[in-house]
Design an enzyme around this catalytic site. Structure first.
Site, PDB file in Angstrom:
ATOM      1  N   THR A 122       0.824  -1.216   0.000  1.00  0.00           N
ATOM      2  CA  THR A 122       0.000   0.000   0.000  1.00  0.00           C
ATOM      3  C   THR A 122       0.858   1.265   0.000  1.00  0.00           C
ATOM      4  O   THR A 122       0.348   2.340  -0.301  1.00  0.00           O
ATOM      5  CB  THR A 122      -0.953   0.042   1.225  1.00  0.00           C
ATOM      6  OG1 THR A 122      -0.178  -0.183   2.403  1.00  0.00           O
ATOM      7  CG2 THR A 122      -2.041  -1.004   1.123  1.00  0.00           C
ATOM      8  N   ILE A 158       7.313  -7.942   6.295  1.00  0.00           N
ATOM      9  CA  ILE A 158       7.790  -7.891   7.691  1.00  0.00           C
ATOM     10  C   ILE A 158       8.216  -9.270   8.201  1.00  0.00           C
ATOM     11  O   ILE A 158       9.059  -9.367   9.083  1.00  0.00           O
ATOM     12  CB  ILE A 158       6.748  -7.283   8.683  1.00  0.00           C
ATOM     13  CG1 ILE A 158       5.336  -7.831   8.454  1.00  0.00           C
ATOM     14  CG2 ILE A 158       6.802  -5.785   8.674  1.00  0.00           C
ATOM     15  CD1 ILE A 158       4.348  -7.399   9.529  1.00  0.00           C
ATOM     16  N   ALA A 172       1.202  -2.467   8.331  1.00  0.00           N
ATOM     17  CA  ALA A 172      -0.027  -3.154   8.745  1.00  0.00           C
ATOM     18  C   ALA A 172      -1.131  -2.875   7.746  1.00  0.00           C
ATOM     19  O   ALA A 172      -1.052  -1.923   6.973  1.00  0.00           O
ATOM     20  CB  ALA A 172      -0.473  -2.651  10.119  1.00  0.00           C
ATOM     21  N   TYR A 218      -9.888  -5.181  12.610  1.00  0.00           N
ATOM     22  CA  TYR A 218      -8.697  -4.322  12.598  1.00  0.00           C
ATOM     23  C   TYR A 218      -8.276  -4.003  14.036  1.00  0.00           C
ATOM     24  O   TYR A 218      -7.115  -4.223  14.431  1.00  0.00           O
ATOM     25  CB  TYR A 218      -8.985  -3.028  11.821  1.00  0.00           C
ATOM     26  CG  TYR A 218      -7.946  -1.964  12.040  1.00  0.00           C
ATOM     27  CD1 TYR A 218      -6.630  -2.175  11.645  1.00  0.00           C
ATOM     28  CD2 TYR A 218      -8.270  -0.764  12.673  1.00  0.00           C
ATOM     29  CE1 TYR A 218      -5.666  -1.203  11.863  1.00  0.00           C
ATOM     30  CE2 TYR A 218      -7.316   0.209  12.892  1.00  0.00           C
ATOM     31  CZ  TYR A 218      -6.014  -0.016  12.492  1.00  0.00           C
ATOM     32  OH  TYR A 218      -5.057   0.930  12.728  1.00  0.00           O
ATOM     33  N   HIS A 228     -10.491   7.408   4.167  1.00  0.00           N
ATOM     34  CA  HIS A 228     -10.499   8.343   5.299  1.00  0.00           C
ATOM     35  C   HIS A 228     -11.248   9.633   4.984  1.00  0.00           C
ATOM     36  O   HIS A 228     -11.230  10.123   3.850  1.00  0.00           O
ATOM     37  CB  HIS A 228      -9.062   8.641   5.745  1.00  0.00           C
ATOM     38  CG  HIS A 228      -8.425   7.462   6.398  1.00  0.00           C
ATOM     39  ND1 HIS A 228      -7.239   6.916   5.998  1.00  0.00           N
ATOM     40  CD2 HIS A 228      -8.853   6.682   7.427  1.00  0.00           C
ATOM     41  CE1 HIS A 228      -6.948   5.874   6.750  1.00  0.00           C
ATOM     42  NE2 HIS A 228      -7.915   5.705   7.620  1.00  0.00           N
ATOM     43  N   LEU A 229     -11.855  10.153   6.031  1.00  0.00           N
ATOM     44  CA  LEU A 229     -12.773  11.287   5.865  1.00  0.00           C
ATOM     45  C   LEU A 229     -12.118  12.514   5.233  1.00  0.00           C
ATOM     46  O   LEU A 229     -12.644  13.066   4.260  1.00  0.00           O
ATOM     47  CB  LEU A 229     -13.369  11.642   7.242  1.00  0.00           C
ATOM     48  CG  LEU A 229     -14.261  12.863   7.270  1.00  0.00           C
ATOM     49  CD1 LEU A 229     -15.488  12.665   6.396  1.00  0.00           C
ATOM     50  CD2 LEU A 229     -14.684  13.187   8.709  1.00  0.00           C
ATOM     51  N   TYR A 262     -21.412   8.635   6.432  1.00  0.00           N
ATOM     52  CA  TYR A 262     -21.832   7.303   6.854  1.00  0.00           C
ATOM     53  C   TYR A 262     -22.664   7.361   8.134  1.00  0.00           C
ATOM     54  O   TYR A 262     -22.137   7.182   9.237  1.00  0.00           O
ATOM     55  CB  TYR A 262     -20.619   6.405   7.073  1.00  0.00           C
ATOM     56  CG  TYR A 262     -19.823   6.125   5.818  1.00  0.00           C
ATOM     57  CD1 TYR A 262     -20.454   5.914   4.591  1.00  0.00           C
ATOM     58  CD2 TYR A 262     -18.433   6.072   5.862  1.00  0.00           C
ATOM     59  CE1 TYR A 262     -19.719   5.657   3.447  1.00  0.00           C
ATOM     60  CE2 TYR A 262     -17.694   5.803   4.719  1.00  0.00           C
ATOM     61  CZ  TYR A 262     -18.348   5.594   3.514  1.00  0.00           C
ATOM     62  OH  TYR A 262     -17.612   5.338   2.381  1.00  0.00           O
ATOM     63  N   ARG A 291     -14.953  12.024  16.081  1.00  0.00           N
ATOM     64  CA  ARG A 291     -13.591  11.498  16.160  1.00  0.00           C
ATOM     65  C   ARG A 291     -12.649  12.578  16.677  1.00  0.00           C
ATOM     66  O   ARG A 291     -12.945  13.778  16.598  1.00  0.00           O
ATOM     67  CB  ARG A 291     -13.094  11.046  14.768  1.00  0.00           C
ATOM     68  CG  ARG A 291     -13.839   9.863  14.183  1.00  0.00           C
ATOM     69  CD  ARG A 291     -13.500   8.575  14.925  1.00  0.00           C
ATOM     70  NE  ARG A 291     -14.169   7.418  14.347  1.00  0.00           N
ATOM     71  CZ  ARG A 291     -15.388   6.997  14.651  1.00  0.00           C
ATOM     72  NH1 ARG A 291     -16.108   7.672  15.536  1.00  0.00           N
ATOM     73  NH2 ARG A 291     -15.888   5.911  14.091  1.00  0.00           N
ATOM     74  N   ARG A 331     -21.466   2.814   8.291  1.00  0.00           N
ATOM     75  CA  ARG A 331     -20.432   1.896   7.822  1.00  0.00           C
ATOM     76  C   ARG A 331     -20.214   0.836   8.908  1.00  0.00           C
ATOM     77  O   ARG A 331     -19.998   1.184  10.073  1.00  0.00           O
ATOM     78  CB  ARG A 331     -19.142   2.698   7.575  1.00  0.00           C
ATOM     79  CG  ARG A 331     -17.983   1.883   7.066  1.00  0.00           C
ATOM     80  CD  ARG A 331     -16.817   2.770   6.658  1.00  0.00           C
ATOM     81  NE  ARG A 331     -16.211   3.461   7.784  1.00  0.00           N
ATOM     82  CZ  ARG A 331     -15.123   4.232   7.679  1.00  0.00           C
ATOM     83  NH1 ARG A 331     -14.548   4.415   6.498  1.00  0.00           N
ATOM     84  NH2 ARG A 331     -14.618   4.820   8.740  1.00  0.00           N
TER      85      ARG A 331
HETATM   86  N1  UFG Z   1     -16.599   8.857   7.148  1.00  0.00           N
HETATM   87  C1  UFG Z   1     -17.647   9.244   6.345  1.00  0.00           C
HETATM   88  N2  UFG Z   1     -17.472   9.184   4.993  1.00  0.00           N
HETATM   89  C2  UFG Z   1     -16.319   8.766   4.411  1.00  0.00           C
HETATM   90  C3  UFG Z   1     -15.241   8.394   5.243  1.00  0.00           C
HETATM   91  C4  UFG Z   1     -15.416   8.445   6.623  1.00  0.00           C
HETATM   92  O1  UFG Z   1     -18.713   9.614   6.821  1.00  0.00           O
HETATM   93  O2  UFG Z   1     -16.243   8.710   3.172  1.00  0.00           O
HETATM   94  C5  UFG Z   1     -16.766   8.921   8.607  1.00  0.00           C
HETATM   95  C6  UFG Z   1     -16.582   7.552   9.273  1.00  0.00           C
HETATM   96  O3  UFG Z   1     -17.799   6.833   9.291  1.00  0.00           O
HETATM   97  C7  UFG Z   1     -16.089   7.964  10.648  1.00  0.00           C
HETATM   98  C8  UFG Z   1     -15.312   9.256  10.390  1.00  0.00           C
HETATM   99  O4  UFG Z   1     -15.749   9.725   9.123  1.00  0.00           O
HETATM  100  O5  UFG Z   1     -17.168   8.277  11.453  1.00  0.00           O
HETATM  101  C9  UFG Z   1     -13.811   9.020  10.324  1.00  0.00           C
HETATM  102  O6  UFG Z   1     -13.572   7.943   9.427  1.00  0.00           O
HETATM  103  P1  UFG Z   1     -12.126   7.570   8.908  1.00  0.00           P
HETATM  104  O7  UFG Z   1     -12.308   6.461   7.926  1.00  0.00           O
HETATM  105  O8  UFG Z   1     -11.433   8.798   8.451  1.00  0.00           O
HETATM  106  O9  UFG Z   1     -11.389   7.063  10.199  1.00  0.00           O
HETATM  107  P2  UFG Z   1     -11.812   5.918  11.226  1.00  0.00           P
HETATM  108  O10 UFG Z   1     -12.349   6.611  12.432  1.00  0.00           O
HETATM  109  O11 UFG Z   1     -12.650   4.879  10.643  1.00  0.00           O
HETATM  110  O12 UFG Z   1     -10.444   5.199  11.489  1.00  0.00           O
HETATM  111  C10 UFG Z   1      -9.265   5.887  11.755  1.00  0.00           C
HETATM  112  C11 UFG Z   1      -8.115   5.007  11.352  1.00  0.00           C
HETATM  113  C12 UFG Z   1      -8.072   3.806  12.226  1.00  0.00           C
HETATM  114  C13 UFG Z   1      -8.132   4.187  13.673  1.00  0.00           C
HETATM  115  C14 UFG Z   1      -9.297   5.072  13.934  1.00  0.00           C
HETATM  116  C15 UFG Z   1      -9.288   5.508  15.354  1.00  0.00           C
HETATM  117  O13 UFG Z   1      -8.245   4.592   9.999  1.00  0.00           O
HETATM  118  O14 UFG Z   1      -6.863   3.147  11.978  1.00  0.00           O
HETATM  119  O15 UFG Z   1      -9.213   6.197  13.091  1.00  0.00           O
HETATM  120  O16 UFG Z   1     -10.227   6.495  15.578  1.00  0.00           O
HETATM  121  F1  UFG Z   1      -8.272   3.092  14.403  1.00  0.00           F
END
Ligand code: UFG
Length: 324
Positions: free
Chosen positions: A35, A52, A72, A138, A184-185, A203, A216, A276
């Site tokens: 990646t 790794i 990872a 994860y 990621h958001l 989501y 978050r 999601r």
């Molecule tokens: N989200 C959306 N639309 C998108 C992408 C994300 O609404 O297109 C929302 C998600 O549902 C979540 C928030 O935005 O509520 C943040 O989502 P991310 O995908 O940016 O991040 P995550 O919170 O899922 O995960 C990240 C890291 C993880 C870590 C986590 C800890 O990817 O490795 O933060 O908070 F564990």
């Protein structure tokens, strides 16, 4: 120190490598480029393209003062549909790496753990003593490694630190977030603002939060990188320290979208979509322990995180346009 950085061609690993080199450390990056990107490897680092599980070959060549382990699989949604990939890579791969660390007498190990180990928290902000009940494979795979590290510290005297990242954003020294499969958001919302994608899917708007969207804790990748330096120095033989790394404040998805609108001056088109799988409603860190044990405090707020991510986003689009 001479350090092996696994995953140093990825987003956070490439930023941390740059900081370690700037601070005068010797860095070898080990990355299989599944990646990561070869051109993200920091100038001045030695680069070995390998899995790794084969780290022993590198560790056998010369003595290392520490391993900083980023490599990872790290997507919550993907882990729900393909858990085996997460157990094999994150747990099986790290087990092989730890055996090589012991075999070659590497004294320090700093590990990228995650807020996802906590699952849906009972109390906010989340402390390291909170029960770890991950809601997705994860988080479970990262928790398994945290638990392994406790055993390595006890059995082999390893000086181990698990850094539990909350939501990392921003860019540093020309390195930023660019995943082939972006989930990621912030980068997705920036793409929507720039017109690279039609819209951001939000989501879920029915979460138990004030505006119905998930909350978050966003932390700047530069602040996060500094914590790794501090952890390498603070690590003590036979001890396993676990620290949360977050800003201590939460933002909803809608608030992030509003910040992006303010910083970029562009509208972010959104679609309200369903939840999601695997997402908890709210994750906000207590970073009290990181302050006490590492002397770490975050400095950048959400606007800076978004502004730096936006600068990186624009610089990449300029480069891509001028190349094509
Ligand atoms: N989200 C959306 N639309 C998108 C992408 C994300 O609404 O297109 C929302 C998600 O549902 C979540 C928030 O935005 O509520 C943040 O989502 P991310 O995908 O940016 O991040 P995550 O919170 O899922 O995960 C990240 C890291 C993880 C870590 C986590 C800890 O990817 O490795 O933060 O908070 F564990």
């Amino acid at each position: 120190m001479r350090l092996l950085v696994t995953g140093g061609a990825g987003y956070i690993g490439s930023v941390v490598s740059r900081l370690l080199l700037a601070e005068g450390h010797d860095v070898t990056v080990l990355d299989d480029l599944s990646t990561g990107h070869a051109d993200a490897v920091a100038d001045g680092a030695e680069f070995v393209q390998a899995d790794i599980a084969d780290a022993g070959v590198v560790l056998a060549r010369q003595s290392y003062d520490g391993v900083v382990h980023f490599a990872a699989k790290s997507l919550v949604g993907q882990s729900v549909v393909d858990p085996s990939l997460y157990w094999r890579t994150n747990v099986g791969g790290t087990r092989e790496l730890l055996d090589a660390v012991t075999a070659h007498g590497v004294p320090r190990f700093v590990f990228s753990s995650t807020a996802a180990v906590y699952g849906e928290p009972e109390e906010l902000p989340i402390r390291e003593t909170a029960p770890a009940r991950p809601t997705n494979p994860y988080g479970a795979s990262k928790l398994a490694v945290d638990m392994m590290l406790g055993g390595e510290a006890t059995a082999h005297g390893l000086a181990a630190v698990s850094l539990r990242y909350f939501n990392v954003g921003g860019a540093s020294r020309g390195a930023g977030e660019r995943h082939a499969m972006e989930t990621h958001l912030i980068p997705i919302a920036l793409d929507a603002a720039a017109g690279v994608r039609p819209a951001l899917d939000i989501y879920g708007t029915d979460w138990p939060t004030p505006d119905g969207t998930c909350i978050r804790d966003y932390v700047h990748v530069e602040d996060l990188a500094r914590a790794h330096l501090l952890a390498l120095n603070a690590a003590q033989p036979s001890q396993h320290l676990i620290c949360n790394l977050g800003n201590g404040g939460g933002f909803s998805v809608r608030e992030v979208v509003e910040t992006i609108r303010e910083v970029t001056g562009l509208a972010v088109p959104v679609n309200e979509s369903s939840r999601r799988p695997g997402d908890p409603a709210t994750l906000v860190a207590s970073h009290e322990l990181a302050a006490d044990a590492l002397g770490w405090t975050p400095t950048a707020d959400l606007s800076r995180i978004v502004a730096d991510a936006w600068d990186f986003h624009r610089s990449r689009r300029t480069t891509q346009t001028s190349v094509s």
